[in-house]
Write a protein that holds these residues in place. Structure first.
Motif, short mmCIF file in Angstrom:
data_model
loop_
_atom_site.label_atom_id
_atom_site.label_comp_id
_atom_site.label_asym_id
_atom_site.label_seq_id
_atom_site.Cartn_x
_atom_site.Cartn_y
_atom_site.Cartn_z
N GLN A 297 -7.16 1.18 8.33
CA GLN A 297 -8.59 0.95 8.23
C GLN A 297 -9.31 2.13 7.59
OE1 GLN A 297 -9.76 -2.11 8.92
NE2 GLN A 297 -7.58 -2.54 9.27
N GLY A 298 -8.76 3.33 7.74
CA GLY A 298 -9.38 4.51 7.14
C GLY A 298 -9.17 4.63 5.65
N ARG A 299 -8.28 3.81 5.10
CA ARG A 299 -7.98 3.80 3.66
C ARG A 299 -7.64 5.20 3.14
NH1 ARG A 299 -9.57 -1.17 1.14
NH2 ARG A 299 -10.63 -2.51 2.65
N GLU A 300 -7.01 6.00 3.99
CA GLU A 300 -6.51 7.29 3.52
C GLU A 300 -5.34 7.08 2.55
OE1 GLU A 300 -6.25 5.73 6.44
OE2 GLU A 300 -5.12 6.95 7.86
N VAL A 301 -5.09 8.04 1.68
CA VAL A 301 -3.91 7.95 0.84
C VAL A 301 -2.70 8.26 1.72
CG1 VAL A 301 -5.11 8.46 -1.31
CG2 VAL A 301 -4.17 10.35 0.03
N LEU A 302 -1.58 7.63 1.40
CA LEU A 302 -0.40 7.66 2.28
C LEU A 302 0.81 8.14 1.51
CD1 LEU A 302 0.98 6.80 5.02
CD2 LEU A 302 1.36 4.57 3.93
N GLY A 303 1.54 9.11 2.09
CA GLY A 303 2.78 9.58 1.49
C GLY A 303 3.84 9.77 2.54
N ASP A 304 5.10 9.80 2.10
CA ASP A 304 6.19 10.04 3.05
C ASP A 304 6.79 11.41 2.81
OD1 ASP A 304 7.81 9.78 0.83
OD2 ASP A 304 9.08 8.20 1.68
N SER A 305 7.82 11.74 3.59
CA SER A 305 8.41 13.07 3.54
C SER A 305 9.83 13.06 2.99
CB SER A 305 8.42 13.68 4.96
OG SER A 305 7.11 13.72 5.48
N ALA A 306 10.17 12.01 2.25
CA ALA A 306 11.49 11.95 1.60
C ALA A 306 11.51 12.90 0.40
CB ALA A 306 11.78 10.53 1.14
N HIS A 307 12.70 13.24 -0.03
CA HIS A 307 12.82 14.08 -1.23
C HIS A 307 12.38 13.29 -2.46
CE1 HIS A 307 14.90 17.06 1.14
NE2 HIS A 307 15.78 16.15 1.54
N THR A 308 12.77 12.02 -2.54
CA THR A 308 12.28 11.13 -3.60
C THR A 308 11.05 10.41 -3.05
OG1 THR A 308 13.85 9.46 -2.85
CG2 THR A 308 14.52 10.83 -4.71
N TYR A 309 10.04 11.20 -2.81
CA TYR A 309 8.86 10.75 -2.07
C TYR A 309 8.14 9.59 -2.76
CZ TYR A 309 7.01 13.77 -5.70
OH TYR A 309 6.75 14.34 -6.91
N VAL A 310 7.37 8.87 -1.95
CA VAL A 310 6.47 7.85 -2.47
C VAL A 310 5.05 8.19 -2.06
CG1 VAL A 310 8.19 6.02 -2.51
CG2 VAL A 310 6.81 6.34 -0.46
N TYR A 311 4.10 7.65 -2.80
CA TYR A 311 2.68 7.85 -2.51
C TYR A 311 2.00 6.50 -2.70
CZ TYR A 311 3.31 8.55 -7.54
OH TYR A 311 3.72 8.41 -8.85
N ALA A 312 1.03 6.21 -1.83
CA ALA A 312 0.45 4.88 -1.84
C ALA A 312 -1.03 4.94 -1.52
CB ALA A 312 1.16 3.99 -0.81
N GLN A 313 -1.74 3.87 -1.90
CA GLN A 313 -3.13 3.72 -1.52
C GLN A 313 -3.41 2.25 -1.23
OE1 GLN A 313 -6.33 2.81 -4.34
NE2 GLN A 313 -5.41 4.34 -5.72
N ARG A 314 -4.40 2.03 -0.38
CA ARG A 314 -4.97 0.70 -0.16
C ARG A 314 -6.16 0.60 -1.10
NH1 ARG A 314 -7.25 -1.97 5.55
NH2 ARG A 314 -8.11 -3.85 4.59
N THR A 315 -6.07 -0.29 -2.06
CA THR A 315 -7.09 -0.36 -3.11
C THR A 315 -8.38 -0.98 -2.58
OG1 THR A 315 -6.46 -2.55 -3.90
CG2 THR A 315 -5.25 -0.67 -4.81
N ALA A 316 -9.41 -0.88 -3.39
CA ALA A 316 -10.71 -1.42 -2.99
C ALA A 316 -10.66 -2.92 -2.75
CB ALA A 316 -11.76 -1.08 -4.05
N ASP A 317 -9.76 -3.63 -3.45
CA ASP A 317 -9.64 -5.08 -3.25
C ASP A 317 -8.43 -5.45 -2.39
OD1 ASP A 317 -7.72 -4.42 -5.10
OD2 ASP A 317 -8.13 -6.11 -6.44
N ARG A 319 -5.21 -4.47 -2.14
CA ARG A 319 -3.81 -4.43 -2.57
C ARG A 319 -3.19 -3.15 -2.04
NH1 ARG A 319 -3.58 -7.78 -7.39
NH2 ARG A 319 -5.70 -8.36 -8.00
N ILE A 320 -1.87 -3.05 -2.19
CA ILE A 320 -1.18 -1.78 -1.98
C ILE A 320 -0.60 -1.36 -3.31
CG2 ILE A 320 0.70 -0.57 -0.81
CD1 ILE A 320 0.36 -2.51 1.52
N ALA A 321 -0.95 -0.17 -3.75
CA ALA A 321 -0.36 0.43 -4.95
C ALA A 321 0.51 1.59 -4.51
CB ALA A 321 -1.46 0.91 -5.90
N VAL A 322 1.78 1.56 -4.89
CA VAL A 322 2.72 2.58 -4.44
C VAL A 322 3.49 3.12 -5.63
CG1 VAL A 322 4.47 0.82 -3.89
CG2 VAL A 322 4.63 3.08 -2.84
N GLY A 323 3.70 4.43 -5.64
CA GLY A 323 4.39 5.07 -6.76
C GLY A 323 5.44 6.04 -6.28
#
Length: 480
Positions: A297-317, A319-323
């Motif tokens: 609900q806070g729509r903070e950006v989200l990342g993990d702690s893997a070496h091949t890390y991912v980063y994600a956001q909950r978009t304004a509409d 969706r989930i965008a993850v890279g």
């Protein structure tokens, strides 16, 4: 065989009927590609010429014209403003620093590195302020940053990293561990630890790039698109610095190179910064009933702690965008074009998303794309202006450029106006590093490093051990 392999990799992934791979990015698909501005019309003369209309170039032009409106400033771009990483990134406006802090401390002292980190924190606020003041609707939401761990090794690494960062400019209120059992953030599957920082915001990258381009143009900057710069020439005697294009030559008192991941395409600069590719996927809008289970609900950006890390956001509409890391480096530093992403990378990103948030396993993927970023050999970004040659540059952000490019633009403003300020005293100003190894060494090195990191992640997820030694080996090979 390649077609059969690609089909097999994509088969488990739910895809929207509207699925697109490439086409620059989902952000431009949502926004619509901009109508290109006119190209350079022939030889021209300016006070400052900026090569590259990404965030770095646009911020530099913005702050120069705001500070000194009578300056004649031109920005040149091969495609259109925001075509590169500025219009393709994960939308993380954060105070993260991309490289080893100790290297700056060795040359300038620990206090200088801490000042740099604090400046990056203030930069998050600065970008949010400018977007608001200039009426740039970039879906900005300042919800902070949440980092999660999903196994024992990641949990230990996250706790160790935060303890380390709190010695390098992060105070406890700036970044701290949170109790995942008490935390009401994101319902990540198998979470073992979490951390939070308020110094981050979600943005829609292409909207910020387009808004900046429109703003600098309204300030009187001449923005030329579809204009390929083939060479940047330094001052030679009475001959002023110049940006050479197929359409004419722009002479200026100063020429600023703001080409970041595309620097290797410039004559004489092929080994300065390694073009590294990052990839993303975006889902269709997630149904409301799934959001009730996921939270976020806070729509903070989200990342993990893997070496091949991912980063994600909950978009304004919604969706989930993850890279994450895609094809790290293409042989011969071949430049990125429309951002098509290999099937195995799309599959890896989808698996990473489902691993963290299993509830979205059936939500179709609507878009996949890639972008190129610049990595210097010591993994540290730099800003500089050589008053003798009249040439300046900034970049090497290694994927942390949304905020760092703004700080670079303000620093270049002060350097160009001949000011000595707290920004021009930061330790990244004037740093020079050796170039990357020639091919095929750098291609082999990046492939081996990426493989070691992936193997380290697999080993850590399958045991209750500590950080894999393979990750340490990868760090030594890469120099990180």
């Amino acid at each position: 065989m390649r077609l059969f392999t690609a089909a097999a990799q994509m088969r488990p992934i739910p895809r929207s009927p509207r699925f697109v791979n490439g086409a620059v990015s989902f952000w431009y698909r949502e926004l619509g590609r901009p109508r290109r501005r006119a190209p350079l019309g022939g030889d021209a003369d300016y006070d400052v010429c900026v090569v590259g209309a990404g965030y770095t170039g646009l911020w530099t032009a913005y702050y120069l014209k705001k500070e000194q409106p009578d300056l004649r400033v031109a920005v040149l771009d091969r495609h259109f403003a925001g075509f590169g990483a500025s219009g393709r990134n994960g939308g993380w406006l954060s105070a993260e620093f991309p490289g080893p802090r100790e290297r700056y401390a060795r040359s300038h002292g620990k206090a200088a590195m801490i000042a740099f980190q604090r400046a990056l924190m203030r930069t998050v606020e600065e970008v949010v302020r400018v977007a608001g003041d200039e009426g740039i609707d970039a879906d900005v939401h300042q919800g902070g940053m949440r980092l999660v761990a999903t196994n024992t090794a990641q949990r230990e690494r996250l706790a160790r990293d935060i303890a380390h960062l709190q010695e390098w400019g992060y105070w406890p209120d700036d970044l701290h561990m949170v109790d995942p059992d008490q935390d009401q953030g994101v319902a990540v599957d198998g979470i073992t630890a979490a951390a939070y920082s308020p110094h981050a915001a979600r943005i829609q990258p292409a909207k910020l790039a387009r808004g900046l381009a429109d703003t600098v143009e309204a300030l009187g900057v001449d923005l030329y698109e579809s204009t390929t710069v083939t060479e940047i020439r330094p001052r030679r005697g009475a001959a002023r610095p110049a940006a050479v294009t197929e359409l004419g030559t722009v002479h200026a008192d100063h020429v600023i190179r703001a080409t970041e991941g595309y620097t290797a395409t410039m004559r004489g600069l092929r080994r300065d910064w390694l073009p590294m590719h990052a990839s993303m996927i975006a889902t269709e809008p997630v149904p409301a009933e799934l959001w009730e289970r996921i939270g976020w609900q806070g729509r903070e950006v989200l990342g993990d702690s893997a070496h091949t890390y991912v980063y994600a956001q909950r978009t304004a509409d919604d969706r989930i965008a993850v890279g994450g890391r895609g094809v790290p480096h293409r042989f011969g530093s071949e430049p990125d074009a429309e951002g098509a992403t290999p099937p195995h990378t799309i599959a890896e990103l989808w698996r990473s998303l489902v691993r963290l948030l299993p509830d979205v396993a059936e939500v179709p993927i609507e878009h996949a794309w890639s972008g190129v970023l610049g990595a210097p050999r010591d993994w540290l970004p730099t800003v500089d202006l050589d008053t003798g040659t009249g040439l300046g540059w900034a970049g090497g952000y290694v994927g942390s450029g949304v905020a760092t490019s703004n700080l670079a633009g303000r620093t270049l403003r002060d350097l160009l106006l001949g000011r000595e300020t707290e920004l021009t005293r930061l330790p990244w100003v004037g740093r020079r590093v050796r170039g990357w190894e020639p091919e095929p060494l750098r291609w082999v090195g990046t492939r081996v490093t990426n493989g070691l990191y992936r193997t380290a992640d697999r080993r850590e997820s399958g045991s209750a051990g500590h950080t894999s030694r393979l990750a340490g080996l990868a760090g030594r090979i890469s120099g990180r």
